[in-house]
Design an enzyme around this catalytic site. Structure first.
Site, PDB file in Angstrom:
ATOM      1  N   GLU A  41     -50.551  11.925  48.823  1.00 50.77           N
ATOM      2  CA  GLU A  41     -51.196  11.978  47.511  1.00 50.77           C
ATOM      3  C   GLU A  41     -50.560  10.945  46.586  1.00 50.77           C
ATOM      4  O   GLU A  41     -49.335  10.917  46.430  1.00 50.77           O
ATOM      5  CB  GLU A  41     -51.043  13.363  46.889  1.00 50.77           C
ATOM      6  N   ILE A  42     -51.374  10.086  46.000  1.00 50.99           N
ATOM      7  CA  ILE A  42     -50.896   9.138  45.002  1.00 50.99           C
ATOM      8  C   ILE A  42     -51.032   9.807  43.636  1.00 50.99           C
ATOM      9  O   ILE A  42     -52.125  10.229  43.250  1.00 50.99           O
ATOM     10  CB  ILE A  42     -51.688   7.821  45.052  1.00 50.99           C
ATOM     11  N   VAL A  43     -49.920   9.890  42.909  1.00 48.17           N
ATOM     12  CA  VAL A  43     -49.888  10.645  41.654  1.00 48.17           C
ATOM     13  C   VAL A  43     -49.987   9.735  40.437  1.00 48.17           C
ATOM     14  O   VAL A  43     -50.842   9.912  39.578  1.00 48.17           O
ATOM     15  CB  VAL A  43     -48.607  11.505  41.577  1.00 48.17           C
ATOM     16  N   PHE A  60     -47.462  14.201  52.832  1.00 50.92           N
ATOM     17  CA  PHE A  60     -47.700  15.455  53.542  1.00 50.92           C
ATOM     18  C   PHE A  60     -47.886  15.124  55.026  1.00 50.92           C
ATOM     19  O   PHE A  60     -49.023  15.095  55.532  1.00 50.92           O
ATOM     20  CB  PHE A  60     -48.936  16.169  52.998  1.00 50.92           C
ATOM     21  N   PHE A 101     -51.733  13.063  55.371  1.00 52.32           N
ATOM     22  CA  PHE A 101     -52.136  12.262  54.217  1.00 52.32           C
ATOM     23  C   PHE A 101     -51.018  12.211  53.185  1.00 52.32           C
ATOM     24  O   PHE A 101     -50.035  12.954  53.254  1.00 52.32           O
ATOM     25  CB  PHE A 101     -53.405  12.822  53.572  1.00 52.32           C
ATOM     26  N   CYS A 122     -49.711   5.480  39.036  1.00 53.29           N
ATOM     27  CA  CYS A 122     -49.756   4.079  39.457  1.00 53.29           C
ATOM     28  C   CYS A 122     -49.881   3.221  38.196  1.00 53.29           C
ATOM     29  O   CYS A 122     -50.848   3.361  37.452  1.00 53.29           O
ATOM     30  CB  CYS A 122     -50.943   3.852  40.385  1.00 53.29           C
ATOM     31  N   TYR A 136     -49.764  -7.998  40.755  1.00 51.27           N
ATOM     32  CA  TYR A 136     -48.715  -7.057  41.138  1.00 51.27           C
ATOM     33  C   TYR A 136     -49.284  -5.718  41.609  1.00 51.27           C
ATOM     34  O   TYR A 136     -48.756  -5.093  42.528  1.00 51.27           O
ATOM     35  CB  TYR A 136     -47.763  -6.819  39.964  1.00 51.27           C
ATOM     36  N   GLY A 137     -50.361  -5.260  40.962  1.00 48.87           N
ATOM     37  CA  GLY A 137     -50.944  -3.964  41.328  1.00 48.87           C
ATOM     38  C   GLY A 137     -51.472  -3.962  42.746  1.00 48.87           C
ATOM     39  O   GLY A 137     -51.247  -3.014  43.512  1.00 48.87           O
ATOM     40  N   ALA A 192     -59.613   4.275  36.270  1.00 50.42           N
ATOM     41  CA  ALA A 192     -58.913   3.887  37.498  1.00 50.42           C
ATOM     42  C   ALA A 192     -59.840   3.719  38.690  1.00 50.42           C
ATOM     43  O   ALA A 192     -59.445   3.133  39.695  1.00 50.42           O
ATOM     44  CB  ALA A 192     -57.846   4.930  37.825  1.00 50.42           C
ATOM     45  N   LEU A 246     -54.965  10.051  49.360  1.00 49.86           N
ATOM     46  CA  LEU A 246     -55.861  10.789  48.478  1.00 49.86           C
ATOM     47  C   LEU A 246     -55.332  10.648  47.054  1.00 49.86           C
ATOM     48  O   LEU A 246     -54.114  10.602  46.831  1.00 49.86           O
ATOM     49  CB  LEU A 246     -55.924  12.267  48.854  1.00 49.86           C
ATOM     50  N   TYR A 278     -57.018  17.471  38.996  1.00 49.49           N
ATOM     51  CA  TYR A 278     -57.088  17.014  37.602  1.00 49.49           C
ATOM     52  C   TYR A 278     -58.512  17.166  37.077  1.00 49.49           C
ATOM     53  O   TYR A 278     -59.460  16.678  37.698  1.00 49.49           O
ATOM     54  CB  TYR A 278     -56.645  15.556  37.487  1.00 49.49           C
ATOM     55  N   ILE A 288     -52.818  19.273  47.076  1.00 53.35           N
ATOM     56  CA  ILE A 288     -52.749  18.236  46.043  1.00 53.35           C
ATOM     57  C   ILE A 288     -53.085  18.814  44.677  1.00 53.35           C
ATOM     58  O   ILE A 288     -53.775  19.832  44.559  1.00 53.35           O
ATOM     59  CB  ILE A 288     -53.694  17.051  46.365  1.00 53.35           C
TER      60      ILE A 288
END
Length: 337
Positions: free
Chosen positions: A144-146, A137, A142, A148, A159-160, A187, A180, A214, A211
């Site tokens: 948004e991480i959806v 956005f 920012f 992972c 790797y992460g 997590a 965000l 959840y 965003i």
């Protein structure tokens, strides 16, 4: 936000020459010595995979050898579909679906193939083994991480962490400095290690309504520093610690000289200046301004100052106190009691 990884370490970072390793002044001779020890010595390069190395170091070396690759991919409605990218998107959808079983497969597919979303794909031997799906956005400042995730048989290899650090550098290049995500209970630990916090830095008006919310998840944010080369950060920290250790050892070697004890107190001396203590200056001690102000003043100067103060007090009392009324009889009307 949903994520599945093994236990992962924090930060890792690229291009460590982009930021200075040390900010304290160091003699030129010592700088040259440290460069030989930590940057040119073959032994120091071979020690990077020691027991104390960061977990993402193995992933970093695999990337340098071409074993793994990172690609930002996404679907497009304006361009002709690229077969390789479409295959990677299908692979990402499979990884997310297998590693995030509580998320509806249709929902994952819709977001992965949504042109507004992009995914940083981790490719090993030509196949997808992990990725981070996100939506940028730019107008709000920012991303948004959806999703992972890393496939189960490739977890606990760093790797992460390396994925997240590549994502950070990608966003720094695009001048977006805030992440965000909604993290579930599994997590939160991972995101904390990646620099995320429950304290959101950007105003709520910037992200509310933008965003996806959840239920049962915690909103977390991460503010990026454009001066940090994230994909090489752990190497820089490791070298800084080693350099500081060398500096401490060098300083200790300089001040190991043993000085005789103070014998002046046996002769009746009550106090001495701190700087007169043998060896105190060699430790780097310097007299502060407050300590300088506490130095004893000359006795004549103290006498003059005190005399001036008392004279001012005397004059003040003489103006405010009139004793004449007590030399005459006070009438009953003035003081009826």
């Amino acid at each position: 936000m949903h994520v599945l990884f093994g236990t992962l370490h924090v930060h890792s970072l690229l291009e460590h020459r982009r930021t200075p390793l040390l900010i304290c002044p160091i003699p030129t001779v010592l700088k040259e010595e440290l460069c030989v020890i930590f940057f040119l010595s073959p032994a120091s390069q071979n020690n990077f995979l020691s027991a104390h190395s960061a977990r993402d170091e193995a992933a970093r070396l695999e990337e340098r050898r071409g074993v793994i690759e990172f690609h930002v991919v996404g679907n497009s409605l304006n361009q002709k579909p690229n077969k390789k990218i479409l295959m990677w998107l299908v692979g990402l959808q499979n990884v997310f679906s297998h590693q995030l079983p509580r998320m509806p497969k249709e929902y994952i597919t819709r977001l992965v193939f949504d042109p507004k979303h992009k995914t940083l794909a981790l490719i090993k031997d030509g196949r997808v083994i992990g990725g981070i799906c996100f939506r940028m956005f730019p107008s709000q400042g920012f991303t948004e991480i959806v999703f992972c995730a890393v496939t189960s048989n490739e977890q606990v290899k760093g790797y992460g962490t390396h994925l997240m650090n590549h994502l950070k550098e990608f966003h720094i290049k695009h001048d977006i400095l805030n992440f965000l995500t909604y993290a579930d209970e599994y997590a939160i630990g991972y995101f904390k290690k990646q620099g995320f916090s429950k304290e959101i830095k950007i105003p709520k008006t910037k992200y509310v309504g933008y965003i996806k919310d959840y239920e049962g998840a915690t909103l977390m944010g991460c503010e990026l520093n454009p001066q940090i080369p994230y994909t090489e950060f752990s190497v820089i920290i490791k070298k800084q610690k080693e350099i500081i250790k060398k500096l401490i050892e060098r300083k200790q070697a300089q001040i190991r000289k043993v000085y005789p004890g103070l014998s002046c107190f046996k002769d009746g001396v009550r106090q001495i200046p701190i700087e007169s203590i043998p060896g105190i200056r060699e430790t780097g001690w310097k007299q502060s301004g407050k300590e300088k102000s506490k130095e004893p003043k000359d006795s004549d100067q103290l006498y003059s100052t005190l005399k001036s103060i008392l004279q001012q007090v005397k004059v003040g009392v003489s103006f405010s106190f009139s004793p004449w009324k007590y030399f005459e009889m006070i009438s009953h009307t003035e003081f009826p009691y």
